[in-house]
Design an enzyme around this catalytic site. Structure first.
Site, mmCIF file in Angstrom:
data_model
loop_
_atom_site.group_PDB
_atom_site.id
_atom_site.type_symbol
_atom_site.label_atom_id
_atom_site.label_comp_id
_atom_site.label_asym_id
_atom_site.label_seq_id
_atom_site.Cartn_x
_atom_site.Cartn_y
_atom_site.Cartn_z
ATOM 1 N N ASP A 8 94.713 18.572 101.274
ATOM 2 C CA ASP A 8 93.903 17.595 101.968
ATOM 3 C C ASP A 8 92.306 17.769 101.482
ATOM 4 O O ASP A 8 91.952 18.480 100.564
ATOM 5 C CB ASP A 8 93.899 17.640 103.321
ATOM 6 C CG ASP A 8 93.476 18.847 104.188
ATOM 7 O OD1 ASP A 8 93.032 19.612 103.396
ATOM 8 O OD2 ASP A 8 93.464 18.868 105.387
ATOM 9 N N CYS A 65 95.477 23.367 102.799
ATOM 10 C CA CYS A 65 94.580 22.538 103.923
ATOM 11 C C CYS A 65 93.633 23.274 104.212
ATOM 12 O O CYS A 65 93.330 24.726 103.780
ATOM 13 C CB CYS A 65 95.430 21.414 104.778
ATOM 14 S SG CYS A 65 96.138 22.621 106.148
ATOM 15 N N THR A 67 93.943 25.491 107.318
ATOM 16 C CA THR A 67 94.504 26.696 107.487
ATOM 17 C C THR A 67 96.081 26.932 106.800
ATOM 18 O O THR A 67 96.510 27.826 106.806
ATOM 19 C CB THR A 67 94.950 26.599 109.226
ATOM 20 O OG1 THR A 67 95.498 25.457 109.393
ATOM 21 C CG2 THR A 67 93.735 26.688 109.944
ATOM 22 N N HIS A 98 113.840 36.627 100.721
ATOM 23 C CA HIS A 98 114.725 36.238 101.997
ATOM 24 C C HIS A 98 114.973 35.010 102.235
ATOM 25 O O HIS A 98 116.084 34.705 102.635
ATOM 26 C CB HIS A 98 114.065 37.212 103.250
ATOM 27 C CG HIS A 98 113.927 38.531 102.968
ATOM 28 N ND1 HIS A 98 113.792 39.472 103.842
ATOM 29 C CD2 HIS A 98 114.314 39.444 101.642
ATOM 30 C CE1 HIS A 98 113.954 40.957 103.476
ATOM 31 N NE2 HIS A 98 114.002 40.849 102.163
ATOM 32 N N HIS A 133 121.191 37.322 102.901
ATOM 33 C CA HIS A 133 120.214 36.143 103.215
ATOM 34 C C HIS A 133 120.751 34.822 102.886
ATOM 35 O O HIS A 133 120.411 33.956 103.330
ATOM 36 C CB HIS A 133 118.832 36.498 102.178
ATOM 37 C CG HIS A 133 118.083 37.919 102.791
ATOM 38 N ND1 HIS A 133 117.660 38.123 103.854
ATOM 39 C CD2 HIS A 133 118.095 38.715 101.879
ATOM 40 C CE1 HIS A 133 117.106 39.321 103.747
ATOM 41 N NE2 HIS A 133 117.341 39.799 102.652
#
Ligand code: RB5
Length: 157
Positions: A8, A65, A67, A98, A133
Site C-alpha cells: 500500500d 503495508c 505493519t 513447516h 507438516h
C-alpha cells in the site's frame, strides 16, 4: 523464482529496495502496485498479489503495508494462499519449512530495510520440509474446502 510484490502507500517507500535486493539474489519480480505514495487501501494489493500467486503464474509473493498485518489478512482470504507476516527472519524461515507459506509480508513501520531484506532472504532460501507438516498444511486446505461446501449448500437452499 518468479515473484510478485505489492504494497500500500505506507509500504511503497520500502518496496524499491526489496525489489532491487530480490533481483540481486537472482530472482524475477513483478510489481503489482501501488505505484505512488498517494493514499490507497491495502486489501487491493493483498488480493492482487495473492491471486497472482494462487494462479500458479508466480512462485511466491511479498507484501508490505504499515505493519504487514492488514495486507497479509487480505491475502489469506484468497484460496490456496498461506501468507505469513513477520518482523524477524526466524519466523519467515520456519513459516516456509513447516507451513509452506507462499507469501511473506512485513511492515515498513515495523522493520527497517536491512531487517526486511534478511526476512526476505531467509524466506526465499527456505524449503518446505514436508513429512509431519504435510498433513497439517493439508488440514488448512480442508478448512477452505469445508467453507466452500458450506457456501454452496447455502446457495442451493
Ligand atoms: C495504513 O494507515 C495502515 O493501516 C496499513 O498500512 C497497514 O498497516 C494495515 O494493516
Amino acid at each position: 523464482m518468479k515473484l510478485a510484490i505489492g504494497s500500500d502507500h505506507v509500504g511503497f517507500e520500502l518496496k524499491p529496495a526489496i525489489i532491487e535486493y530480490v533481483k540481486e539474489l537472482g530472482h524475477e519480480i513483478e510489481d503489482f502496485g501501488t505505484f505512488s505514495s498517494e493514499r490507497t487501501d491495502y486489501p487491493i494489493y493483498g488480493e492482487k498479489v495473492a491471486e497472482a500467486v494462487a494462479s500458479g503464474a508466480y512462485d511466491g509473493g511479498i507484501l508490505i503495508c504499515g505493519t504487514g498485518v492488514g495486507i497479509s489478512i487480505a491475502a489469506n482470504k484468497v484460496k490456496g494462499i498461506r501468507a505469513v507476516v513477520c518482523s524477524e527472519p526466524y519466523s519467515a524461515k520456519l513459516s516456509k519449512e513447516h507451513n509452506n507459506t507462499n507469501i511473506v509480508a512485513f511492515g515498513s513501520r515495523v522493520v527497517g530495510s536491512e531487517l526486511a531484506k534478511m526476512i526476505v532472504k531467509e524466506w526465499l532460501d527456505a524449503k518446505f520440509i514436508g513429512g509431519r507438516h504435510e498433513k497439517r498444511v493439508g488440514m488448512i486446505g480442508e478448512i477452505e474446502k469445508e467453507q466452500e461446501e458450506e457456501r454452496k449448500e447455502k446457495n442451493e437452499l
